[in-house]
Design a protein around this motif. Structure first.
Motif, PDB file in Angstrom:
ATOM      1  N   ASP A 127       0.906  -1.262   0.041  1.00 45.78           N
ATOM      2  CA  ASP A 127       0.162   0.104  -0.100  1.00 45.78           C
ATOM      3  C   ASP A 127       0.799   1.181   0.038  1.00 45.78           C
ATOM      4  O   ASP A 127       0.286   2.179  -0.567  1.00 45.78           O
ATOM      5  CB  ASP A 127      -0.891  -0.063   1.264  1.00 45.78           C
ATOM      6  CG  ASP A 127      -1.954  -0.958   1.050  1.00 45.78           C
ATOM      7  OD1 ASP A 127      -2.384  -1.158  -0.136  1.00 45.78           O
ATOM      8  OD2 ASP A 127      -2.191  -1.693   2.320  1.00 45.78           O
ATOM      9  N   LYS A 168      -1.762  -5.867   3.404  1.00 47.43           N
ATOM     10  CA  LYS A 168      -2.427  -4.796   3.236  1.00 47.43           C
ATOM     11  C   LYS A 168      -3.184  -4.670   4.652  1.00 47.43           C
ATOM     12  O   LYS A 168      -3.726  -3.584   4.728  1.00 47.43           O
ATOM     13  CB  LYS A 168      -3.352  -5.085   2.126  1.00 47.43           C
ATOM     14  CG  LYS A 168      -2.817  -4.920   0.643  1.00 47.43           C
ATOM     15  CD  LYS A 168      -3.852  -5.227  -0.483  1.00 47.43           C
ATOM     16  CE  LYS A 168      -4.873  -4.156  -0.482  1.00 47.43           C
ATOM     17  NZ  LYS A 168      -5.934  -4.606  -1.657  1.00 47.43           N
ATOM     18  N   HIS A 224      -4.377  -1.662   7.838  1.00 48.26           N
ATOM     19  CA  HIS A 224      -3.867  -0.264   7.220  1.00 48.26           C
ATOM     20  C   HIS A 224      -2.962   0.563   8.185  1.00 48.26           C
ATOM     21  O   HIS A 224      -2.270   1.255   7.722  1.00 48.26           O
ATOM     22  CB  HIS A 224      -4.933   0.536   6.414  1.00 48.26           C
ATOM     23  CG  HIS A 224      -5.623  -0.114   5.363  1.00 48.26           C
ATOM     24  ND1 HIS A 224      -4.688  -0.585   4.181  1.00 48.26           N
ATOM     25  CD2 HIS A 224      -6.654  -0.486   5.010  1.00 48.26           C
ATOM     26  CE1 HIS A 224      -5.561  -1.028   3.468  1.00 48.26           C
ATOM     27  NE2 HIS A 224      -6.815  -1.062   3.802  1.00 48.26           N
TER      28      HIS A 224
END
Lengths: 279, 279, 279, 279
Positions: free
Chosen positions: A204, A233, A236
């Motif tokens: 990300d 991922k 976050h």
């Protein structure tokens, strides 16, 4: 000594107050970082050490300037968003932009070795900065969306470019030629077909950049640095707490959250609704 | 991705071109250096290491920005004078002031250990910067005179202040009280009578600050650093050539002369008449 | 009433002080005067009534603002030069440009009938204005030269254009076509060959525009208006003294000289050396 | 002719674009109107002729600049509010403020005799103007509230002041002394007790000033001027349509409504919600 005789020259300084009730955004940008990244052997297309150092410097800036409600960084740039009604430096544009870029630069050099270890800094880097005002929340969001869209576009291109160079032995010129005129979908396809790479599975931090916001949780004492950017991922939120044993003075080390999420859509702003309402 | 949809936000950036045909002066100033000098145990009233580091950083700035025709520094500030018709960064004020202060800060941290040796830098310092325009040569000279007069006034005061504290055991408050309302002549007398010190014999660098100008002699290859600031008054010209083994790239290292002389009178400007006529 | 509650809005006003020690030039320019001149049947290519009215309004402006050292006008524009160190309106740009253009416009309408007699003003005209700063005397002279060169170029073209239309029955389009690509020398030749006209014998006011300066002679009581613009080339100085029986107040009516001479060369500036040295 | 040689002076003009997405307010203000009102025997504390003339000029401005969504006037000032996203004059501040004040001044002189009949205009008046930006609707409303509160405060004071002078034979100094330190309630009481005057029954135009907005009804052909300002409180809307037989060109004469109502409270903005949403 006739000091007064010369002091009239102060009148040549001009005021540059930022219009009240506008979001003040300071964006800093690496100068000649193409060369800088070559000299320092940055991993292409993304160098974790360099990205982490940028984020560390940005974190320091946020700790120093409490009126920054959000920062967004990608590549060799970082944007700092001051709350609408900040009175930092009495809203003088020059003061704000110069102090921010100076401290950022200073931190970048100061923390270099923490991220690059034995690889020495070859020469002092520099950044420029600018102040931009955004009257409405929508304008501010669109600004941040602009930067994140830019991150995506560049990263998709660079990922393809370097795959061709590194895995296929293309020259830079050949690689550039191959990508000319391609759409996003073409590049996604290229990565999938030729390199068995699903772009959406890339980290990300590369695809979304880094969003820094003050932690909602109460600030806690800093802890030793742990892994900064999760390559998976989830989650976050990278709840980073760089150790900063050199932190000057006794002030509390506020926790800054580092996120690598989409901020173009509504979700982020719903989850962090306090950002736009900060007074 | 709808990049164009967001790009309108670029229109919120404002132009800030400097008026043509004016001297552009960028002054950088240490932020909270009172505290910084305490934390780093600067020798009072003047710390040679700190002054030399400031000058080293200024020298780097001048080597990077060839349109700077003179720099003047004292204490924790430095002024950089760009030639009247410079087109550096297309004369955009923000670009100029931010790049200069960023590079200066970066250099300050980068070269810290060269001047402070084993004494570590405790935290990253920062500087602010501003751009001021001066339409006439007289205005520019008055600006520089203003800064040098300021250097003199502060140094005379600080010299007295610290003598009282260091040699007589005054508290800072007592020292301040003692000096309240005194004229320059009183302070000179105080130094002479009570400390057997002739103010005019103190090192030029303390009393006059530092003037940096590109050497008139052809630039030569850099040599190992030698003594930077002569403590004797003669010669005024410190023909400094800091070694810069980390100098990036192949470009010639132009020699920068470091002077500690009066620039308020005519003599300096007669000897360096090329400065004001630089195109 | 809670006045204070709203007064914060004053903080949104920004300062716009003109850099000290620069010539301040205010240029006003007729808005849509092509149409205005059609509606009011201006004689082409030059209408004496309109030019005289412009100059009358400019004269009023100079009488009101004593720090204006020179004005230059041509066609539907006028430039007002304030002395370098004027402190009029504390050098606030908006104040200066708005007051000047307002008073000029007001005077233009007020004195209309004096110049156009029974021909009524059909609608209120308007002008824009801007402030431009010039740091050096050379810049200022070049500015004025730019305007006078512009006057010459336009007048030469317009003279040819209207000769073709008025004397030869060309349509505007045909006239434009005929002149396309011609040099100054071609146009002079055209006038001479086809219209027996020596361009240099045309009235100075058309070819040079109007220069207004405060009379060096002591201001005298105003006298009845006499012929303003001599159609012969000599004398250049039109020593104008428009009667201004409506002049408000008792203040002396300073005499303003109106000249139609070259200001690009040295002669004018030698004869009026006091203009550039005005303090 | 060497035009190009001089044209470099255009580079000295600076851009002054207004920040996008902000309300642009232009306020014009009479210069030395104390004296102007004396010379022209304005009725005190309010002269209907003068107020109507101001409003006529403002109406003309609105007819010319369609992006003005509301104007507010009182005494010798008028504020013009451009819609947030206007691109008039490419949002250049100088252009906007100078054109508005020029046209307003021009109209003021042009229409003088329509309101003052045989009483001649003694000399050309002038106004200054400024541009102020307001980022939010609340800021804009607060700005207008500030001006209307100012109208009220001044009118209440002036009403008392002139009653004392005109009805009681006070000198101005005595009148001023009598009112020193009084609160609004004191002044209301004074009017009621000593002059049998209920302040709230005075004409709205004096107490509230004048609000001009484009009529919601379709613009119609202009009709002969009728009474402009109703002296009774109802109806608030003065549906004015000044005849403008000199109106230039064929463009439709949009009807401008003139209101003398409160704009500090919510009611006005609820009834005219389209003003703040104008695009």
């Amino acid at each position: 000594m006739a000091k007064s005789k010369f002091e009239y020259v102060k009148q040549f300084e001009s005021e540059d107050k930022c219009l009240p009730n506008c979001w003040i955004v300071v964006r800093i940008d690496g100068k000649s970082f193409h060369r800088f990244s070559d000299v320092h052997h940055f991993v292409k297309p993304n160098d974790d050490r360099a990205l982490n150092l940028m984020t560390k410097a940005a974190q320091c800036v946020m700790e120093e300037y409490k009126d920054i409600v959000l920062s967004y960084g990608q590549s060799d740039e970082y944007s700092f968003v001051f709350k609408k009604n900040t009175s930092v430096f009495n809203r003088r544009g020059s003061k704000i932009m110069s102090n921010i870029v100076s401290y950022f630069s200073s931190c970048y050099v100061f923390y270099w070795s923490r991220f690059f270890n034995v690889q020495p800094l070859q020469y002092p880097p520099s950044f420029d900065s600018r102040v931009v005002l955004y009257p409405s929340d929508k304008n501010l969001r669109d600004y941040l969306s602009w930067r994140q869209a830019d991150c995506h576009i560049n990263n998709l291109y660079n990922t393809c470019f370097w795959k061709l160079v590194q895995d296929k032995g293309f020259t830079p010129a050949q690689s550039q030629e191959r990508l000319k005129g391609t759409m996003s979908s073409d590049k996604n396809e290229l990565l999938y077909q030729e390199f068995n790479t699903n772009y959406n599975n890339l980290p990300d931090v590369y695809r979304k950049g880094s969003i820094l916001i003050p932690s909602k949780e109460k600030a806690v004492e800093s802890k030793p640095m742990n892994s900064t950017y999760p390559n998976t991922k989830e989650p976050h939120r990278g709840s980073v707490s760089f150790s900063n044993s050199l932190d000057h003075g006794t002030k509390m080390n506020p926790k800054i959250d580092v996120l690598h999420v989409d901020l173009i859509g509504e979700k982020f702003w719903e989850e962090h609704s306090n950002i736009l309402t900060s007074r």
